[in-house]
Motif scaffolding. Structure first.
Motif, PDB file in Angstrom:
ATOM      1  N   THR A   1     -18.643  71.188  74.644  1.00  0.00           N
ATOM      2  CA  THR A   1     -17.714  72.228  75.618  1.00  0.00           C
ATOM      3  C   THR A   1     -18.469  73.679  75.150  1.00  0.00           C
ATOM      4  O   THR A   1     -18.780  73.767  73.909  1.00  0.00           O
ATOM      5  N   LEU A   2     -18.638  74.595  76.167  1.00  0.00           N
ATOM      6  CA  LEU A   2     -18.683  76.048  75.801  1.00  0.00           C
ATOM      7  C   LEU A   2     -17.697  77.017  76.178  1.00  0.00           C
ATOM      8  O   LEU A   2     -17.184  76.816  77.630  1.00  0.00           O
ATOM      9  N   ASN A   3     -16.937  77.199  75.166  1.00  0.00           N
ATOM     10  CA  ASN A   3     -15.363  77.876  75.276  1.00  0.00           C
ATOM     11  C   ASN A   3     -14.584  77.210  76.310  1.00  0.00           C
ATOM     12  O   ASN A   3     -14.181  77.476  77.378  1.00  0.00           O
ATOM     13  N   TYR A   4     -14.539  75.822  76.099  1.00  0.00           N
ATOM     14  CA  TYR A   4     -13.818  74.762  76.793  1.00  0.00           C
ATOM     15  C   TYR A   4     -14.216  74.314  77.908  1.00  0.00           C
ATOM     16  O   TYR A   4     -13.468  73.473  78.649  1.00  0.00           O
ATOM     17  N   GLN A   5     -15.488  74.913  78.241  1.00  0.00           N
ATOM     18  CA  GLN A   5     -15.997  74.114  79.796  1.00  0.00           C
ATOM     19  C   GLN A   5     -17.150  73.159  79.344  1.00  0.00           C
ATOM     20  O   GLN A   5     -17.897  73.406  78.418  1.00  0.00           O
ATOM     21  N   THR A   6     -16.974  72.022  80.119  1.00  0.00           N
ATOM     22  CA  THR A   6     -17.742  70.868  79.754  1.00  0.00           C
ATOM     23  C   THR A   6     -19.289  71.059  80.144  1.00  0.00           C
ATOM     24  O   THR A   6     -19.497  71.584  81.264  1.00  0.00           O
TER      25      THR A   6
END
Ligand SMILES: [Cu+2]
Length: 528
Positions: free
Chosen positions: A238-243
């Motif tokens: 994840t990137l800053n909690y985005q998958t």
């Protein structure tokens, strides 16, 4: 043995947890949203005081979340970025509210998985378990003592009033990207896998690297989640909690203006992924201007098309956007082989770079355009010219416990017996404040490992016997052994124990968190 035990524990915990209805952690953003930076909290008048509560919940896909909750007037956010200046006081009140979420799973965990803490305790004491937590300030050059960066003795238990960390950021702390995460022996992987990790920025990079002055700054934290952390299988980055998803799938959107230069600060907060980072324009990797590694500004910026960041490492670099939206642009992590007993890291786009003129970044911070001052006195300055007082050799190794048995993971001082870490063990290395030591660290295992030492940065001297640029690091990869007939890969690094404030007992270990939890770690004592 322990591996099997942990397997059952994990399955039991996952099964019970999936029925728990309490969604205690804040919702995480959808995969294809515009990527926002975490909320930044700044120090005022030389003090950053904040409170974090470590919570726990399970999402609809069965992934276990652990979250550092921070209340704001508009709701609870997770893992804020802590921004401090050299010389500031950092006061962090940490509460453990894990058991408020789904106490059944955590109770099972504490009964089955607990280990007794070493004699001296700091904080709540009690058992090391899935329920307990503490905080490691990764990279910060602060004392290994109670209420500062002591992970050996500190335990925070659910349901107690919590624990206060209080430390002074050294006046000569290098500006750059650091991070915080739990570090309870045996259980670190589970909480970090659930997302418990946040960024720390020591402000002032532009004073040492004027290249970044005036640029929009982004803080990107790459995390990794397995359904059950120590069972091999599919995982998500994840990137800053985005998958992140494969190229045709929904992708986090990174907004930039045409040809805009941005200063990206990227933390590898995964549990075990090596990230060879690239930025692609129409499939071609672009040159990136590397500014800092592991929170330490480079002596001289350099252009690289691939920046390898091991688990727990950080890279800070300048990215220039495409001139037009017609160019398809991605922020990518490429394939990385970790050897016959390792887990291969696969290529994935971490985000899509979206170019538009109206893309006013909502979350990015502008680096101040303070005039550059000479790098007068950063911590570890002049280390290159110090004569080492001692040299040591250490090595990573693995041992199989019979056919298909569990692997034992070791880090060993050459000449000592291979053994796994125990919380009440004696330090395997004793040195003194003032020492400057050259360590050669070999990898004799069929798997790549990542060496990390608490409390200090070290200077890179050699890789595989060849001199390299003298970057300061706190985490470094050492590739796997290719087998009989091949030499072991190694690094030679210079350890700086001159600062009296780091006196005490602290840890060095592999930062693949399963390996660390299974004992690929030992203590070093620096006598005052
Ligand atoms: Cu390892």
């Amino acid at each position: 043995m322990e591996t099997f035990f942990r397997y059952f524990l994990a399955v039991a915990a996952a099964a019970v947890a999936s029925t728990a209805a309490v969604a205690q952690c804040p919702a995480r953003p959808p995969a294809d949203a515009i990527v926002q930076d975490a909320l930044s909290i700044y120090s005022t008048n030389g003090v950053l005081k904040a409170g974090l509560a470590l919570g726990h919940s399970v999402d609809s896909n069965g992934y276990t979340h652990y979250c550092y909750q921070y209340p704001t007037p508009t709701g609870v956010v997770e893992s804020p970025t802590l921004r401090v200046n050299p010389g500031d006081q950092l006061i962090l009140d940490v509460k453990d509210v894990i058991a408020d979420g789904s106490s059944k799973s955590t109770k099972a965990g504490s009964k089955m998985g607990a280990m007794s803490a070493p004699g001296a305790t700091c904080g709540d004491g009690g058992m090391m378990s899935l329920d307990a937590t503490n905080v490691h300030f990764h990279g910060l050059n602060v004392p290994p003592t109670c209420h500062q960066d002591d992970v050996i003795n500190t335990l925070i238990q659910p349901g107690t009033p919590g624990f206060q960390y209080s430390m002074t950021i050294p006046a000569d702390e290098p500006p750059g990207l650091y991070w915080y995460h739990p570090h309870v022996h045996g259980f670190t992987e589970f909480q970090v896998n659930g997302g418990a990790a946040g960024a720390i920025v020591v402000q002032g990079m532009e004073k040492f690297r004027p290249e970044v002055a005036g640029l929009t700054e982004r803080v990107f934290t790459v995390r990794q989640q397995y359904l059950v952390p120590w069972i091999p299988g599919p995982y998500e980055l994840t990137l800053n909690y985005q998958t992140s998803n494969p190229f045709q799938g929904p992708s986090p959107h990174i907004e930039m203006q045409p040809s805009e230069k941005q200063f990206w600060r990227v933390a590898n907060a995964t549990i075990q992924a090596f990230l060879p980072l690239q930025v692609w324009f129409n499939g071609t990797p672009q040159p990136l201007e590397l500014i800092a590694l592991d929170g330490y500004p480079l002596a001289k910026p350099r252009m690289e098309t691939t920046i390898l960041v091991p688990p727990a490492g950080r890279a800070e670099f300048i990215v220039q956007a495409p001139s037009t939206p017609d160019i398809s642009a991605f922020f990518v992590t490429t394939n990385y082989g970790t050897g016959p007993t390792g887990n291969a890291d696969i290529q994935l786009p971490l985000g899509t770079i979206e170019v538009s003129n109206n893309g006013a970044i909502q979350s990015g911070v502008k680096e101040s355009s303070a005039p550059a001052s000479p790098p007068n006195h950063l911590k570890f300055a002049g280390l290159k010219d110090q004569a080492p007082t001692t040299t040591r050799k250490l090595y990573f190794s693995e041992e199989f416990g019979g056919t298909n048995g569990p692997i034992q993971f070791y880090i060993t001082v050459d000449g000592q017996k291979q053994r796994v870490f125990e919380p009440n063990e004696k330090p395997v290395i004793t040195t003194k404040v003032g020492a400057v030591e050259d360590w050669t660290i070999e990898n004799r295992a069929l798997e790549t490992h990542a060496f990390h030492i608490h409390q200090i940065h070290f200077m890179m001297l050699e890789v595989d016997g060849q001199p390299v640029t003298n970057d300061m690091r706190d985490t470094i990869e050492i590739p796997f052994w290719e087998g009989v007939g091949h030499p072991y890969h190694s690094v030679k690094v210079r350890m700086d124990f001159r600062d009296p404030t780091i006196a005490g007992t602290f840890l060095f270990h592999c930062h693949i968190l399963l390996h660390e939890d299974l004992g690929m770690m030992h203590k070093i004592l620096v006598e005052p």
